[in-house]
Write a protein that holds these residues in place. Structure first.
Motif, mmCIF file in Angstrom:
data_model
loop_
_atom_site.group_PDB
_atom_site.id
_atom_site.type_symbol
_atom_site.label_atom_id
_atom_site.label_comp_id
_atom_site.label_asym_id
_atom_site.label_seq_id
_atom_site.Cartn_x
_atom_site.Cartn_y
_atom_site.Cartn_z
ATOM 1 N N ILE A 1 1.117 20.418 28.586
ATOM 2 C CA ILE A 1 2.007 19.708 27.656
ATOM 3 C C ILE A 1 3.219 20.588 27.445
ATOM 4 O O ILE A 1 3.143 21.624 26.811
ATOM 5 C CB ILE A 1 1.385 19.413 26.268
ATOM 6 C CG1 ILE A 1 0.304 20.438 25.920
ATOM 7 C CG2 ILE A 1 0.911 17.995 26.109
ATOM 8 C CD1 ILE A 1 -0.031 20.470 24.454
ATOM 9 N N VAL B 1 -7.427 29.903 13.698
ATOM 10 C CA VAL B 1 -6.152 30.602 13.558
ATOM 11 C C VAL B 1 -5.285 30.106 14.705
ATOM 12 O O VAL B 1 -5.579 30.346 15.881
ATOM 13 C CB VAL B 1 -6.335 32.134 13.637
ATOM 14 C CG1 VAL B 1 -4.990 32.840 13.558
ATOM 15 C CG2 VAL B 1 -7.274 32.611 12.532
ATOM 16 N N GLN B 2 -4.269 29.338 14.348
ATOM 17 C CA GLN B 2 -3.435 28.711 15.380
ATOM 18 C C GLN B 2 -2.752 29.774 16.250
ATOM 19 O O GLN B 2 -2.163 30.723 15.732
ATOM 20 C CB GLN B 2 -2.394 27.811 14.697
ATOM 21 C CG GLN B 2 -1.526 26.995 15.632
ATOM 22 C CD GLN B 2 -2.255 25.826 16.275
ATOM 23 O OE1 GLN B 2 -3.335 25.426 15.867
ATOM 24 N NE2 GLN B 2 -1.664 25.267 17.314
ATOM 25 N N LEU B 3 -2.833 29.608 17.545
ATOM 26 C CA LEU B 3 -2.182 30.511 18.501
ATOM 27 C C LEU B 3 -0.941 29.829 19.074
ATOM 28 O O LEU B 3 -0.888 28.604 19.085
ATOM 29 C CB LEU B 3 -3.163 30.851 19.630
ATOM 30 C CG LEU B 3 -4.486 31.487 19.187
ATOM 31 C CD1 LEU B 3 -5.382 31.752 20.393
ATOM 32 C CD2 LEU B 3 -4.242 32.777 18.415
ATOM 33 N N PRO C 1 1.586 11.969 27.249
ATOM 34 C CA PRO C 1 0.580 12.226 26.210
ATOM 35 C C PRO C 1 -0.547 11.188 26.225
ATOM 36 O O PRO C 1 -0.525 10.281 27.050
ATOM 37 C CB PRO C 1 1.419 12.128 24.933
ATOM 38 C CG PRO C 1 2.551 11.204 25.267
ATOM 39 C CD PRO C 1 2.849 11.431 26.725
ATOM 40 N N GLY C 2 -1.505 11.370 25.328
ATOM 41 C CA GLY C 2 -2.576 10.385 25.176
ATOM 42 C C GLY C 2 -3.803 10.671 26.019
ATOM 43 O O GLY C 2 -4.679 9.816 26.164
ATOM 44 N N TYR D 1 0.790 20.333 15.798
ATOM 45 C CA TYR D 1 -0.657 20.297 16.044
ATOM 46 C C TYR D 1 -1.447 20.493 14.769
ATOM 47 O O TYR D 1 -2.397 19.770 14.498
ATOM 48 C CB TYR D 1 -1.077 21.384 17.041
ATOM 49 C CG TYR D 1 -0.345 21.327 18.347
ATOM 50 C CD1 TYR D 1 -0.018 20.093 18.919
ATOM 51 C CD2 TYR D 1 0.027 22.482 19.009
ATOM 52 C CE1 TYR D 1 0.667 20.034 20.104
ATOM 53 C CE2 TYR D 1 0.713 22.430 20.199
ATOM 54 C CZ TYR D 1 1.035 21.210 20.748
ATOM 55 O OH TYR D 1 1.717 21.161 21.915
ATOM 56 N N ILE E 1 7.438 14.765 26.204
ATOM 57 C CA ILE E 1 6.315 15.623 26.586
ATOM 58 C C ILE E 1 5.964 15.353 28.044
ATOM 59 O O ILE E 1 5.799 14.198 28.458
ATOM 60 C CB ILE E 1 5.106 15.356 25.677
ATOM 61 C CG1 ILE E 1 5.461 15.804 24.260
ATOM 62 C CG2 ILE E 1 3.884 16.102 26.180
ATOM 63 C CD1 ILE E 1 4.435 15.433 23.249
ATOM 64 N N ASP F 1 -13.095 27.125 16.925
ATOM 65 C CA ASP F 1 -12.313 27.151 18.162
ATOM 66 C C ASP F 1 -13.149 27.695 19.328
ATOM 67 O O ASP F 1 -12.781 27.542 20.495
ATOM 68 C CB ASP F 1 -11.096 28.077 17.998
ATOM 69 C CG ASP F 1 -9.794 27.310 17.827
ATOM 70 O OD1 ASP F 1 -9.715 26.162 18.285
ATOM 71 O OD2 ASP F 1 -8.858 27.886 17.237
HETATM 72 N N1 LIG Z 1 -6.304 28.303 17.651
HETATM 73 C C1 LIG Z 1 -5.797 27.322 18.386
HETATM 74 N N2 LIG Z 1 -6.579 26.280 18.734
HETATM 75 C C2 LIG Z 1 -6.060 25.245 19.467
HETATM 76 O O1 LIG Z 1 -6.787 24.282 19.784
HETATM 77 C C3 LIG Z 1 -4.683 25.294 19.860
HETATM 78 C C4 LIG Z 1 -3.930 26.410 19.481
HETATM 79 N N3 LIG Z 1 -4.503 27.407 18.770
HETATM 80 N N4 LIG Z 1 -2.639 26.510 19.845
HETATM 81 C C5 LIG Z 1 -1.964 25.470 20.591
HETATM 82 C C6 LIG Z 1 -2.930 24.661 21.427
HETATM 83 C C7 LIG Z 1 -2.400 23.290 21.828
HETATM 84 N N5 LIG Z 1 -3.241 22.322 21.153
HETATM 85 C C8 LIG Z 1 -3.014 20.951 21.165
HETATM 86 C C9 LIG Z 1 -3.649 20.058 20.325
HETATM 87 C C10 LIG Z 1 -3.344 18.701 20.311
HETATM 88 C C11 LIG Z 1 -2.384 18.195 21.156
HETATM 89 C C12 LIG Z 1 -2.015 16.740 21.109
HETATM 90 O O2 LIG Z 1 -2.534 15.972 20.325
HETATM 91 N N6 LIG Z 1 -1.064 16.287 21.962
HETATM 92 C C13 LIG Z 1 -0.543 14.927 21.977
HETATM 93 C C14 LIG Z 1 0.978 14.955 21.817
HETATM 94 C C15 LIG Z 1 1.413 15.714 20.593
HETATM 95 C C16 LIG Z 1 2.928 15.987 20.514
HETATM 96 O O3 LIG Z 1 3.670 15.054 20.169
HETATM 97 O O4 LIG Z 1 3.358 17.139 20.791
HETATM 98 C C17 LIG Z 1 -0.904 14.266 23.295
HETATM 99 O O5 LIG Z 1 -1.111 14.984 24.297
HETATM 100 O O6 LIG Z 1 -0.987 13.042 23.331
HETATM 101 C C18 LIG Z 1 -1.749 19.057 22.006
HETATM 102 C C19 LIG Z 1 -2.074 20.404 22.025
HETATM 103 C C20 LIG Z 1 -4.188 22.982 20.447
HETATM 104 N N7 LIG Z 1 -4.094 24.297 20.608
#
Ligand SMILES: Nc1nc(=O)c2c([nH]1)NC[C@@H]1CN(c3ccc(C(=O)N[C@@H](CCC(=O)O)C(=O)O)cc3)C=[N+]21
Length: 295
Positions: free
Chosen positions: A234, A95-97, A268-269, A48, A248, A119
């Motif tokens: 997901i 800050v990624q969780l 996904p998507g 991500y 996924i 965020d």
């Molecule tokens: N501080 C923080 N902010 C967040 O926004 C945050 C986080 N922590 N921790 C984890 C979760 C999860 N998250 C995603 C972002 C993009 C996809 C994404 O692009 N998914 C693609 C597939 C990606 C893959 O291949 O795994 C899709 O659904 O098409 C998924 C999940 C943001 N998060």
């Protein structure tokens, strides 16, 4: 059945933001600068954060990846956050969780400057959101609202059932859908792990937003004809036949449910790519707010 195409919509949004970046540049202004803090090297988190940085480059934002070891102490991380808060060259950061277990997540989120909290996880921004004031809205719920708006899904007076009460998806989603406006004006039921007879709620829902993390949980017999389904799940499921070693899966049995749905997001998507686009949108907003304050 109409597919709510998050991949396409997120690309549209990114193009819109890229055009704004060009006009900021043309006017001699500073481009938005986003930083992402990653502690440790969890596989999904790396993916991500990587796509966030890549998206920044595509649309002309400055970006910084702050990569910290799994073993970092809470105090060291707080010191890093203080540094980011004071960095005049930085508009917003996340800050990624999840964070490692020895670090108190709430303490970290409270330390983030609300003006840089793209965020939208700081209590100040959460409170402002609930009170219908201008604020950073958490990217995933914001992305869902944007999909509903762009595809003109009617939400006023509809019964929206949210599954899951997490602080980053379910709870804010339930607030946003009940707020005044479009999308919004919905009658909301927030369901969770202690809900009894969940299917009795989902069967009566006009809109279902599921953020559970249980692959293919929502089946066709749990929804009514014409329902709108937003799948936030997901989960990486091991699959040796796939080049990546996993596939996924969303929370929704797509093949079954899509036969009854009027609108549905794929996984996904769907919601995933929207999350990244809305984080960029929040960062652009942060930049504009800072330049309005003359920084
Ligand atoms: N501080 C923080 N902010 C967040 O926004 C945050 C986080 N922590 N921790 C984890 C979760 C999860 N998250 C995603 C972002 C993009 C996809 C994404 O692009 N998914 C693609 C597939 C990606 C893959 O291949 O795994 C899709 O659904 O098409 C998924 C999940 C943001 N998060």
């Amino acid at each position: 059945m109409q597919l709510l195409d998050g991949k396409k919509t997120s690309n549209d949004i990114k193009n819109e933001i890229a055009a704004e970046v060009q006009s900021i540049k043309a006017a001699g202004g500073k481009v938005p600068h986003l930083a992402a803090v990653l502690v440790g090297n969890n596989g999904a988190s790396l993916t991500y954060v990587g796509s966030k940085v890549k998206s920044c480059q595509e649309i002309g934002f400055d970006s910084t990846l702050v990569s910290l070891p799994e073993t970092i102490t809470e105090d060291e991380l707080l010191a890093k956050i203080k540094e980011l808060n004071e960095d005049d060259n930085l508009d917003g950061y996340i800050v990624q969780l999840p964070l490692p277990k020895h670090i108190d997540e709430q303490k970290i989120l409270l330390a983030i400057d609300p003006d840089k909290d793209v965020d939208g996880f700081h209590p100040t921004n959460f409170g402002r959101m609930a009170l219908e004031m201008e604020s950073f809205i958490p990217a995933t719920p914001f992305g869902i609202m944007e999909l509903l708006e762009r595809y003109k899904v009617e939400t006023a007076g509809k019964h929206t059932v949210v599954i899951g009460r997490s602080h980053i998806v379910g709870r804010p989603m339930s607030i946003l859908m009940s707020r005044k406006g479009n999308p919004g004006d919905s009658t909301v039921t927030l369901t969770h792990s202690r809900t009894k007879d969940l299917a009795e709620f989902t069967k009566n829902a006009d809109i279902i937003i599921t953020a559970l993390g249980v692959p293919e949980f929502l089946k066709a017999d749990m929804v009514k004809e014409g329902v709108t389904v937003i799948d936030v799940g997901i989960t990486r499921v091991e699959d040796a036949s796939n080049a990546k070693g996993y596939v996924i899966k969303g929370d929704v049995d797509f093949d079954g449910v899509s036969k009854k749905a009027s609108f549905i997001t794929p996984v996904p998507g769907g919601v995933g790519p929207m999350t990244i686009a809305m984080l960029l949108k929040n960062t652009l907003l942060a930049r504009k707010m800072r330049s309005a304050r003359n920084q």
